[in-house]
Write a protein that holds these residues in place. Structure first.
Motif, PDB file in Angstrom:
ATOM      1  N   ALA A   1      -3.141  -2.479 -16.527  1.00 39.31           N
ATOM      2  CA  ALA A   1      -4.040  -1.722 -16.912  1.00 39.31           C
ATOM      3  C   ALA A   1      -5.505  -2.287 -17.061  1.00 39.31           C
ATOM      4  CB  ALA A   1      -3.856  -0.661 -18.076  1.00 39.31           C
ATOM      5  N   ARG A   2      -5.140  -3.695 -17.620  1.00 36.19           N
ATOM      6  CA  ARG A   2      -6.597  -4.409 -17.993  1.00 36.19           C
ATOM      7  C   ARG A   2      -7.063  -5.381 -16.845  1.00 36.19           C
ATOM      8  NH1 ARG A   2      -2.727  -5.200 -22.323  1.00 36.19           N
ATOM      9  NH2 ARG A   2      -2.646  -7.305 -21.540  1.00 36.19           N
ATOM     10  N   MET A   3      -6.249  -5.657 -15.969  1.00 35.66           N
ATOM     11  CA  MET A   3      -6.322  -6.330 -14.928  1.00 35.66           C
ATOM     12  C   MET A   3      -7.086  -6.179 -13.612  1.00 35.66           C
ATOM     13  SD  MET A   3      -2.771  -8.372 -14.910  1.00 35.66           S
ATOM     14  CE  MET A   3      -3.036 -10.150 -14.752  1.00 35.66           C
ATOM     15  N   ARG A   4      -7.898  -7.124 -13.134  1.00 34.35           N
ATOM     16  CA  ARG A   4      -8.942  -6.909 -11.946  1.00 34.35           C
ATOM     17  C   ARG A   4      -8.542  -7.817 -11.069  1.00 34.35           C
ATOM     18  NH1 ARG A   4     -12.799  -3.020 -12.841  1.00 34.35           N
ATOM     19  NH2 ARG A   4     -14.480  -3.906 -11.260  1.00 34.35           N
ATOM     20  N   TRP A   5      -8.773  -7.396  -9.782  1.00 34.23           N
ATOM     21  CA  TRP A   5      -8.725  -8.329  -8.709  1.00 34.23           C
ATOM     22  C   TRP A   5     -10.229  -8.756  -8.400  1.00 34.23           C
ATOM     23  CZ3 TRP A   5      -4.451 -10.253  -6.369  1.00 34.23           C
ATOM     24  CH2 TRP A   5      -3.259  -9.663  -6.372  1.00 34.23           C
ATOM     25  N   THR A   6     -10.410 -10.046  -8.027  1.00 42.07           N
ATOM     26  CA  THR A   6     -11.990 -10.653  -7.571  1.00 42.07           C
ATOM     27  C   THR A   6     -11.595 -10.969  -5.757  1.00 42.07           C
ATOM     28  OG1 THR A   6     -12.481 -11.262  -9.674  1.00 42.07           O
ATOM     29  CG2 THR A   6     -13.686 -12.155  -7.800  1.00 42.07           C
ATOM     30  N   LEU A   7     -12.420 -10.640  -5.153  1.00 43.29           N
ATOM     31  CA  LEU A   7     -12.469 -10.915  -3.841  1.00 43.29           C
ATOM     32  C   LEU A   7     -13.601 -11.879  -3.406  1.00 43.29           C
ATOM     33  CD1 LEU A   7     -11.423 -10.494  -0.835  1.00 43.29           C
ATOM     34  CD2 LEU A   7     -13.335  -8.388  -0.906  1.00 43.29           C
TER      35      LEU A   7
ATOM     36  N   VAL B   1      -6.753  -3.290 -10.745  1.00 45.80           N
ATOM     37  CA  VAL B   1      -5.252  -2.953 -10.204  1.00 45.80           C
ATOM     38  C   VAL B   1      -5.005  -1.561  -9.708  1.00 45.80           C
ATOM     39  CG1 VAL B   1      -2.742  -3.356 -10.891  1.00 45.80           C
ATOM     40  CG2 VAL B   1      -4.369  -5.168 -11.170  1.00 45.80           C
ATOM     41  N   GLY B   2      -4.333  -1.497  -8.869  1.00 43.26           N
ATOM     42  CA  GLY B   2      -3.983  -0.046  -8.159  1.00 43.26           C
ATOM     43  C   GLY B   2      -5.281   0.669  -7.914  1.00 43.26           C
ATOM     44  N   GLY B   3      -6.394   0.277  -7.904  1.00 45.83           N
ATOM     45  CA  GLY B   3      -7.546   0.850  -7.439  1.00 45.83           C
ATOM     46  C   GLY B   3      -7.689   0.547  -5.962  1.00 45.83           C
ATOM     47  N   ALA B   4      -8.631   1.235  -5.186  1.00 44.57           N
ATOM     48  CA  ALA B   4      -8.906   1.254  -3.830  1.00 44.57           C
ATOM     49  C   ALA B   4      -9.518  -0.268  -3.512  1.00 44.57           C
ATOM     50  CB  ALA B   4      -9.855   2.386  -3.324  1.00 44.57           C
ATOM     51  N   VAL B   5      -8.707  -0.826  -2.500  1.00 47.62           N
ATOM     52  CA  VAL B   5      -9.359  -2.174  -2.063  1.00 47.62           C
ATOM     53  C   VAL B   5     -10.320  -1.920  -1.200  1.00 47.62           C
ATOM     54  CG1 VAL B   5      -6.772  -3.175  -2.342  1.00 47.62           C
ATOM     55  CG2 VAL B   5      -7.652  -2.176   0.031  1.00 47.62           C
ATOM     56  N   PRO B   6     -11.336  -2.958  -1.035  1.00 48.36           N
ATOM     57  CA  PRO B   6     -12.410  -3.181  -0.294  1.00 48.36           C
ATOM     58  C   PRO B   6     -11.855  -2.881   1.233  1.00 48.36           C
ATOM     59  CG  PRO B   6     -12.393  -4.852  -1.479  1.00 48.36           C
ATOM     60  CD  PRO B   6     -10.816  -4.349  -1.810  1.00 48.36           C
ATOM     61  N   PRO B   7     -12.615  -2.186   1.861  1.00 46.12           N
ATOM     62  CA  PRO B   7     -12.364  -1.672   3.335  1.00 46.12           C
ATOM     63  C   PRO B   7     -12.111  -2.699   4.497  1.00 46.12           C
ATOM     64  CG  PRO B   7     -14.407  -1.077   3.023  1.00 46.12           C
ATOM     65  CD  PRO B   7     -14.006  -1.509   1.802  1.00 46.12           C
ATOM     66  N   ARG B   8     -12.686  -3.848   4.301  1.00 45.25           N
ATOM     67  CA  ARG B   8     -12.890  -5.040   5.296  1.00 45.25           C
ATOM     68  C   ARG B   8     -11.419  -5.720   5.045  1.00 45.25           C
ATOM     69  NH1 ARG B   8     -18.020  -8.284   4.476  1.00 45.25           N
ATOM     70  NH2 ARG B   8     -16.696  -9.668   5.710  1.00 45.25           N
ATOM     71  N   LEU B   9     -10.644  -5.452   4.253  1.00 44.26           N
ATOM     72  CA  LEU B   9      -9.505  -6.404   4.120  1.00 44.26           C
ATOM     73  C   LEU B   9      -8.414  -6.119   4.919  1.00 44.26           C
ATOM     74  CD1 LEU B   9      -8.833  -6.741   0.260  1.00 44.26           C
ATOM     75  CD2 LEU B   9      -9.852  -8.244   1.747  1.00 44.26           C
ATOM     76  N   PRO B  10      -7.904  -7.150   5.662  1.00 46.02           N
ATOM     77  CA  PRO B  10      -6.623  -6.928   6.510  1.00 46.02           C
ATOM     78  C   PRO B  10      -5.447  -6.024   5.880  1.00 46.02           C
ATOM     79  CG  PRO B  10      -7.386  -9.229   6.584  1.00 46.02           C
ATOM     80  CD  PRO B  10      -8.055  -8.508   5.366  1.00 46.02           C
ATOM     81  N   GLU B  11      -4.872  -5.400   6.594  1.00 45.81           N
ATOM     82  CA  GLU B  11      -3.547  -4.630   6.425  1.00 45.81           C
ATOM     83  C   GLU B  11      -2.610  -5.731   5.685  1.00 45.81           C
ATOM     84  OE1 GLU B  11      -3.132  -1.370   5.557  1.00 45.81           O
ATOM     85  OE2 GLU B  11      -5.211  -1.322   6.105  1.00 45.81           O
TER      86      GLU B  11
END
Length: 63
Positions: free
Chosen positions: A38-44, A9-19
């Motif tokens: 602080a403990r969470m993550r996204w899964t694409l 969370v708050g990190g750089a998103v993958p570049p292929r994602l639409p705005e």
């Protein structure tokens, strides 16, 4: 379904994602408690060529 990547969370998103999806991800992140975030993550993943971002708390956003 095709696995993409994971990022914090708050990190750089993958570049292929639409705005539009990136903006929605940031909206969700802004509402999170900082201690939880602080403990969470996204899964694409990619489903039929469309991005699906899932947060560890079960929030799902589709592109």
């Amino acid at each position: 379904m095709q696995l993409g990547t994971r990022w914090p969370v708050g990190g750089a998103v993958p570049p292929r994602l639409p705005e539009e999806l990136v903006a929605r991800i940031r909206e969700v992140e802004a509402r999170l408690d900082p201690a939880d975030a602080a403990r969470m993550r996204w899964t694409l993943t990619w489903l039929e060529g469309r991005p699906v971002a899932e947060l560890d708390d079960g929030t799902i956003l589709r592109g």
